[in-house]
Motif scaffolding. Structure first.
Motif, PDB file in Angstrom:
ATOM      1  N   SER A  43     -20.937  -7.694  -3.336  1.00  0.00           N
ATOM      2  CA  SER A  43     -20.461  -7.240  -1.357  1.00  0.00           C
ATOM      3  C   SER A  43     -18.452  -6.675  -2.573  1.00  0.00           C
ATOM      4  CB  SER A  43     -20.378  -7.833  -0.735  1.00  0.00           C
ATOM      5  OG  SER A  43     -19.022  -7.972  -0.036  1.00  0.00           O
ATOM      6  N   ASP A  44     -18.088  -5.716  -2.228  1.00  0.00           N
ATOM      7  CA  ASP A  44     -16.874  -5.159  -2.945  1.00  0.00           C
ATOM      8  C   ASP A  44     -15.771  -5.063  -1.917  1.00  0.00           C
ATOM      9  OD1 ASP A  44     -17.356  -2.807  -2.204  1.00  0.00           O
ATOM     10  OD2 ASP A  44     -17.318  -2.015  -4.772  1.00  0.00           O
ATOM     11  N   GLU A  45     -16.345  -5.795  -0.871  1.00  0.00           N
ATOM     12  CA  GLU A  45     -15.410  -5.568   0.698  1.00  0.00           C
ATOM     13  C   GLU A  45     -13.754  -5.828   0.313  1.00  0.00           C
ATOM     14  OE1 GLU A  45     -16.624  -5.091   5.103  1.00  0.00           O
ATOM     15  OE2 GLU A  45     -16.553  -6.926   4.036  1.00  0.00           O
ATOM     16  N   GLY A  46     -13.120  -5.339   0.642  1.00  0.00           N
ATOM     17  CA  GLY A  46     -11.146  -6.294   0.897  1.00  0.00           C
ATOM     18  C   GLY A  46     -11.255  -6.468  -0.531  1.00  0.00           C
ATOM     19  N   ASN A  47     -11.283  -5.968  -1.591  1.00  0.00           N
ATOM     20  CA  ASN A  47     -11.027  -5.955  -2.631  1.00  0.00           C
ATOM     21  C   ASN A  47     -11.158  -7.043  -3.502  1.00  0.00           C
ATOM     22  OD1 ASN A  47      -9.734  -3.439  -2.510  1.00  0.00           O
ATOM     23  ND2 ASN A  47      -8.064  -3.874  -3.879  1.00  0.00           N
ATOM     24  N   SER A  48     -12.019  -7.961  -2.491  1.00  0.00           N
ATOM     25  CA  SER A  48     -12.486  -8.452  -3.514  1.00  0.00           C
ATOM     26  C   SER A  48     -14.132  -8.602  -3.312  1.00  0.00           C
ATOM     27  CB  SER A  48     -12.461  -9.643  -2.519  1.00  0.00           C
ATOM     28  OG  SER A  48     -13.555 -10.754  -2.009  1.00  0.00           O
ATOM     29  N   LEU A  49     -14.716  -9.176  -5.301  1.00  0.00           N
ATOM     30  CA  LEU A  49     -16.377  -9.446  -5.512  1.00  0.00           C
ATOM     31  C   LEU A  49     -16.745 -10.647  -5.049  1.00  0.00           C
ATOM     32  CD1 LEU A  49     -15.505  -7.710  -8.654  1.00  0.00           C
ATOM     33  CD2 LEU A  49     -16.466  -6.448  -6.895  1.00  0.00           C
ATOM     34  N   GLU A 108     -19.030  -2.898 -17.924  1.00  0.00           N
ATOM     35  CA  GLU A 108     -17.916  -2.175 -17.521  1.00  0.00           C
ATOM     36  C   GLU A 108     -17.746  -2.028 -16.628  1.00  0.00           C
ATOM     37  OE1 GLU A 108     -19.423   1.915 -19.386  1.00  0.00           O
ATOM     38  OE2 GLU A 108     -20.025   1.424 -21.039  1.00  0.00           O
ATOM     39  N   ILE A 109     -19.027  -1.845 -15.659  1.00  0.00           N
ATOM     40  CA  ILE A 109     -17.941  -1.944 -14.014  1.00  0.00           C
ATOM     41  C   ILE A 109     -17.497  -2.941 -13.609  1.00  0.00           C
ATOM     42  CG2 ILE A 109     -19.824  -2.167 -11.254  1.00  0.00           C
ATOM     43  CD1 ILE A 109     -21.859  -1.096 -12.693  1.00  0.00           C
ATOM     44  N   LEU A 110     -18.147  -4.142 -13.749  1.00  0.00           N
ATOM     45  CA  LEU A 110     -16.928  -5.172 -13.477  1.00  0.00           C
ATOM     46  C   LEU A 110     -15.546  -5.406 -14.592  1.00  0.00           C
ATOM     47  CD1 LEU A 110     -19.109  -8.427 -14.047  1.00  0.00           C
ATOM     48  CD2 LEU A 110     -18.696  -6.963 -12.146  1.00  0.00           C
ATOM     49  N   ALA A 111     -15.818  -4.474 -15.345  1.00  0.00           N
ATOM     50  CA  ALA A 111     -13.869  -4.193 -16.043  1.00  0.00           C
ATOM     51  C   ALA A 111     -13.423  -3.317 -15.603  1.00  0.00           C
ATOM     52  CB  ALA A 111     -14.271  -3.667 -17.161  1.00  0.00           C
TER      53      ALA A 111
END
Ligand code: ZN
Length: 106
Positions: A22-28, A67-70
């Motif tokens: 989940s990438d909600e709220g600028n948090s992974l 790359e997605i994480l970067a």
């Protein structure tokens, strides 16, 4: 090795499985390997990211995932699930290692 679904506890094949988060709220957070139907993140579906297991267990797909994480980190996202990410990466790494051993022994 076999992948086990983090949600239902049953074996999950490369074809059925996903690595999702989940990438909600600028948090992974919430990194988990599950059947696609068991992703079960408690947030808006638009904040669920995933990559198919058959893709992320290939070297090209694994590189794509890094790359997605970067990209997330470049945008200022925070990693709030180090343990979950490491657990998933360990399983994927072990799978790739086992596959590479098979190739060299044949
Ligand atoms: Zn499942």
């Amino acid at each position: 090795m076999k992948f086990i679904c983090d949600d239902c506890g049953k074996e999950v094949s490369l074809q059925e499985g996903t690595l999702s988060w989940s990438d909600e709220g600028n948090s992974l957070r919430g990194f988990r390997i599950t059947h696609k139907i068991d992703q079960n993140h408690s947030c808006d579906p638009q904040h669920v990211g995933y990559i198919h297991l058959w893709i992320v267990t290939g070297l090209t797909g694994f590189t794509k995932f890094t790359e997605i994480l970067a990209d997330y980190w470049a945008k200022g996202y925070t990693l709030n699930d180090l343990a979950g990410l490491k657990k998933a990466l360990n399983q994927i790494g072990l799978y790739i290692w086992e596959q590479s051993k098979k190739e060299t022994s044949n």
